[in-house]
Design an enzyme around this catalytic site. Structure first.
Site, PDB file in Angstrom:
ATOM      1  N   ASN A  24      12.381 -38.788   0.815  1.00  0.00           N
ATOM      2  CA  ASN A  24      12.339 -39.449   1.832  1.00  0.00           C
ATOM      3  C   ASN A  24      11.696 -40.698   1.049  1.00  0.00           C
ATOM      4  O   ASN A  24      10.630 -41.150  -0.186  1.00  0.00           O
ATOM      5  CB  ASN A  24      10.229 -38.277   1.122  1.00  0.00           C
ATOM      6  CG  ASN A  24       9.184 -39.468   2.580  1.00  0.00           C
ATOM      7  OD1 ASN A  24       9.608 -40.307   2.371  1.00  0.00           O
ATOM      8  ND2 ASN A  24       8.530 -38.398   2.331  1.00  0.00           N
ATOM      9  N   HIS A  84       9.603 -39.468  10.780  1.00  0.00           N
ATOM     10  CA  HIS A  84      10.105 -39.756   9.415  1.00  0.00           C
ATOM     11  C   HIS A  84      10.424 -38.430   8.370  1.00  0.00           C
ATOM     12  O   HIS A  84      10.779 -37.259   9.046  1.00  0.00           O
ATOM     13  CB  HIS A  84       8.409 -40.244   9.082  1.00  0.00           C
ATOM     14  CG  HIS A  84       8.632 -40.091   7.508  1.00  0.00           C
ATOM     15  ND1 HIS A  84       8.836 -41.289   6.889  1.00  0.00           N
ATOM     16  CD2 HIS A  84       7.426 -39.520   7.028  1.00  0.00           C
ATOM     17  CE1 HIS A  84       9.070 -40.906   5.810  1.00  0.00           C
ATOM     18  NE2 HIS A  84       8.024 -39.215   5.417  1.00  0.00           N
ATOM     19  N   CYS A 117       4.206 -44.754   5.404  1.00  0.00           N
ATOM     20  CA  CYS A 117       5.467 -43.734   6.183  1.00  0.00           C
ATOM     21  C   CYS A 117       5.781 -44.360   7.765  1.00  0.00           C
ATOM     22  O   CYS A 117       6.602 -43.719   8.328  1.00  0.00           O
ATOM     23  CB  CYS A 117       5.724 -41.966   6.104  1.00  0.00           C
ATOM     24  SG  CYS A 117       5.403 -41.987   4.248  1.00  0.00           S
TER      25      CYS A 117
HETATM   26  O1  UT7 Z   1       5.766 -38.878   4.093  1.00  0.00           O
HETATM   27  C1  UT7 Z   1       4.972 -37.307   3.896  1.00  0.00           C
HETATM   28  C2  UT7 Z   1       4.730 -36.817   2.384  1.00  0.00           C
HETATM   29  N1  UT7 Z   1       5.013 -35.209   1.979  1.00  0.00           N
HETATM   30  C3  UT7 Z   1       5.836 -34.429   2.594  1.00  0.00           C
HETATM   31  O2  UT7 Z   1       6.240 -34.585   3.402  1.00  0.00           O
HETATM   32  C4  UT7 Z   1       4.919 -33.874   1.664  1.00  0.00           C
HETATM   33  C5  UT7 Z   1       5.098 -32.291   3.218  1.00  0.00           C
HETATM   34  N2  UT7 Z   1       4.901 -31.108   2.537  1.00  0.00           N
HETATM   35  C6  UT7 Z   1       6.123 -30.538   1.457  1.00  0.00           C
HETATM   36  O3  UT7 Z   1       6.786 -30.909   1.944  1.00  0.00           O
HETATM   37  C7  UT7 Z   1       5.644 -29.218   0.833  1.00  0.00           C
HETATM   38  O4  UT7 Z   1       3.980 -29.461   1.339  1.00  0.00           O
HETATM   39  C8  UT7 Z   1       6.421 -29.336  -1.212  1.00  0.00           C
HETATM   40  C9  UT7 Z   1       7.486 -28.950  -0.432  1.00  0.00           C
HETATM   41  C10 UT7 Z   1       5.810 -30.742  -1.492  1.00  0.00           C
HETATM   42  C11 UT7 Z   1       6.071 -28.398  -1.581  1.00  0.00           C
HETATM   43  O5  UT7 Z   1       5.645 -26.481  -0.665  1.00  0.00           O
HETATM   44  P1  UT7 Z   1       4.375 -26.002  -0.541  1.00  0.00           P
HETATM   45  O6  UT7 Z   1       5.760 -25.189  -0.061  1.00  0.00           O
HETATM   46  O7  UT7 Z   1       4.035 -26.389  -0.759  1.00  0.00           O
HETATM   47  O8  UT7 Z   1       4.647 -25.583  -2.790  1.00  0.00           O
HETATM   48  P2  UT7 Z   1       3.639 -25.188  -3.351  1.00  0.00           P
HETATM   49  O9  UT7 Z   1       3.139 -27.318  -3.530  1.00  0.00           O
HETATM   50  O10 UT7 Z   1       2.377 -25.245  -2.910  1.00  0.00           O
HETATM   51  O11 UT7 Z   1       3.826 -25.266  -4.869  1.00  0.00           O
HETATM   52  C12 UT7 Z   1       4.506 -23.730  -4.829  1.00  0.00           C
HETATM   53  C13 UT7 Z   1       5.529 -23.436  -6.204  1.00  0.00           C
HETATM   54  C14 UT7 Z   1       3.787 -23.456  -7.597  1.00  0.00           C
HETATM   55  O12 UT7 Z   1       3.992 -22.508  -8.544  1.00  0.00           O
HETATM   56  P3  UT7 Z   1       3.036 -21.665  -8.455  1.00  0.00           P
HETATM   57  O13 UT7 Z   1       1.796 -22.295  -9.025  1.00  0.00           O
HETATM   58  O14 UT7 Z   1       3.266 -20.697  -7.862  1.00  0.00           O
HETATM   59  O15 UT7 Z   1       3.880 -20.805 -10.330  1.00  0.00           O
HETATM   60  C15 UT7 Z   1       4.565 -25.308  -8.316  1.00  0.00           C
HETATM   61  O16 UT7 Z   1       4.300 -25.687  -9.437  1.00  0.00           O
HETATM   62  O17 UT7 Z   1       6.056 -24.272  -6.594  1.00  0.00           O
HETATM   63  C16 UT7 Z   1       6.226 -25.288  -8.087  1.00  0.00           C
HETATM   64  N3  UT7 Z   1       6.675 -26.589  -7.610  1.00  0.00           N
HETATM   65  C17 UT7 Z   1       7.826 -26.648  -8.009  1.00  0.00           C
HETATM   66  N4  UT7 Z   1       8.770 -25.359  -9.096  1.00  0.00           N
HETATM   67  C18 UT7 Z   1       9.933 -26.567  -9.013  1.00  0.00           C
HETATM   68  C19 UT7 Z   1       6.212 -27.437  -7.410  1.00  0.00           C
HETATM   69  N5  UT7 Z   1       7.133 -28.556  -7.285  1.00  0.00           N
HETATM   70  C20 UT7 Z   1       8.466 -28.311  -8.044  1.00  0.00           C
HETATM   71  C21 UT7 Z   1       9.415 -28.646  -8.154  1.00  0.00           C
HETATM   72  N6  UT7 Z   1      10.729 -27.802  -8.881  1.00  0.00           N
HETATM   73  N7  UT7 Z   1       9.344 -29.742  -8.274  1.00  0.00           N
END
Ligand code: UT7
Length: 319
Positions: A276, A246, A113
């Protein structure tokens, strides 16, 4: 000898795909979660036949038109991509063929990226050395090809697209400063850990990510490199007219803007409509802001990238 951006262009394939569209396609997700955690409402997805060089071609034609140049005027073509058409030849050579340019230096850059910021910096150094005079710098991605559509934590975040700029030699400064960094110790938090061997995929051919680790790393290095690049340009961050980071996640953009003390109304945001698009995100956002009249001649713009590797970098440009 200096280098200036003299034209921009971009291209998004197909119609916007909403969060509800993804849920309707069977992904266990919803608009509230995606919007609340990322700010993303839509992304564009390429058809199976469309490649990075196809998207790059459309963006490049628009950038050439904006600069008033023909493809034959170019002596340097750099494509930043992590989703190349082939293992080889490079996407830059394939794009060169489609544009009908013969003989320019052409190669790809792989910095995920941060790729566009790396490629723009390389073009600036070629031009300042006097070896080249007219560069096409492209970020082009079909990230939909490397997404695991069964992994809702990653597949909802990315989209496809391309952005391009023309960079020309100039007596007056356009690109004021650049800063590039990488730290391979963090390779494991964002990767596509697969390859091809003996005609078979080895390892895992899908994007894997530790979202929270990436989030923290991105905010820290984007604010650090912004300060470094402004210092190198001899300007305060308050003198920057537009910040174009980005476009990964609105919360990363907001946290970075807070740290560099820039109000959100000076930050160009496209992540809500593009998702993204990796190396394409910065030139896509720049082109949008140039075409809608926000970014104007004489203004100072801070471009920033961060991505797998890990890689990060920034460029301060006077437009
Ligand atoms: O170019 C760089 C690219 N990368 C990025 O920009 C990623 C940077 N990171 C982030 O933006 C965040 O970490 C994410 C948006 C990817 C994830 O957010 P988070 O607050 O870190 O969520 P998490 O992975 O801890 O998941 C929280 C909950 C989980 O459920 P439980 O275990 O708490 O019941 C996931 O299973 O959210 C659930 N979850 C979803 N629910 C609905 C994960 N993805 C989804 C989804 N829809 N798409």
């Amino acid at each position: 000898m200096f280098s200036r951006i003299t034209g921009t262009g971009s291209f998004l394939p197909g119609a916007p795909v909403s969060n509800d569209d993804l849920a309707r396609r069977g992904i266990d997700t919803n608009d509230d979660w995606i919007r609340g955690r990322t700010g993303i409402r839509f992304r564009h997805l390429a058809d199976t036949g469309q490649t990075a060089s196809d998207l790059g071609f459309e963006a490049s034609r628009r950038a050439l038109d904006a600069a008033g140049l023909q493809a034959s005027d170019l002596d340097l073509i750099i494509v930043a991509t992590s989703t190349p058409d082939f293992i080889f030849p490079s996407t830059a050579c394939l794009l060169q063929g489609k544009l009908g340019n013969h003989g320019a230096t052409a190669f790809d850059v792989q910095a995920v990226c941060s790729g566009f910021v790396f490629a723009l910096t390389i073009a600036e150094k070629f031009i300042r050395s006097g070896s080249h005079r007219r560069a096409l710098v492209v970020g082009a991605e079909v990230f939909s090809r490397i997404l695991d559509w069964n992994d809702r934590g990653t597949c909802v975040l990315f989209g496809d697209g391309a952005g391009a700029v023309i960079v020309e030699a100039s007596d007056t400064p356009g690109i004021l400063s650049t800063a590039l960094h990488a730290d391979g110790a963090h390779h494991g938090i964002l990767s596509v850990p697969g390859s091809v061997c003996g005609g078979k995929v080895t390892g895992d051919p899908f994007l894997r990510m530790d979202g929270q680790a990436v989030f923290k790393f991105a905010v820290r290095v984007l604010s650090e490199v912004a300060a470094e690049c402004c210092d190198a340009a001899g300007i305060a961050s308050s003198e920057v007219d537009w910040l174009i980071p980005h476009q990964a996640n609105i919360r990363i953009l907001e946290a970075t803007a807070r740290k560099v003390k820039m109000p959100m109304d000076k930050v160009i945001v496209t992540v809500d409509r593009h998702g993204n698009t990796s190396a394409a995100s910065v030139p896509l956002a720049l082109d949008e802001a140039v075409r809608d009249g926000r970014v104007r001649s004489g203004q100072k713009v801070l471009l920033e990238g961060v991505g797998g590797g890990f890689t990060w970098g920034a460029v301060v440009v006077e437009m």
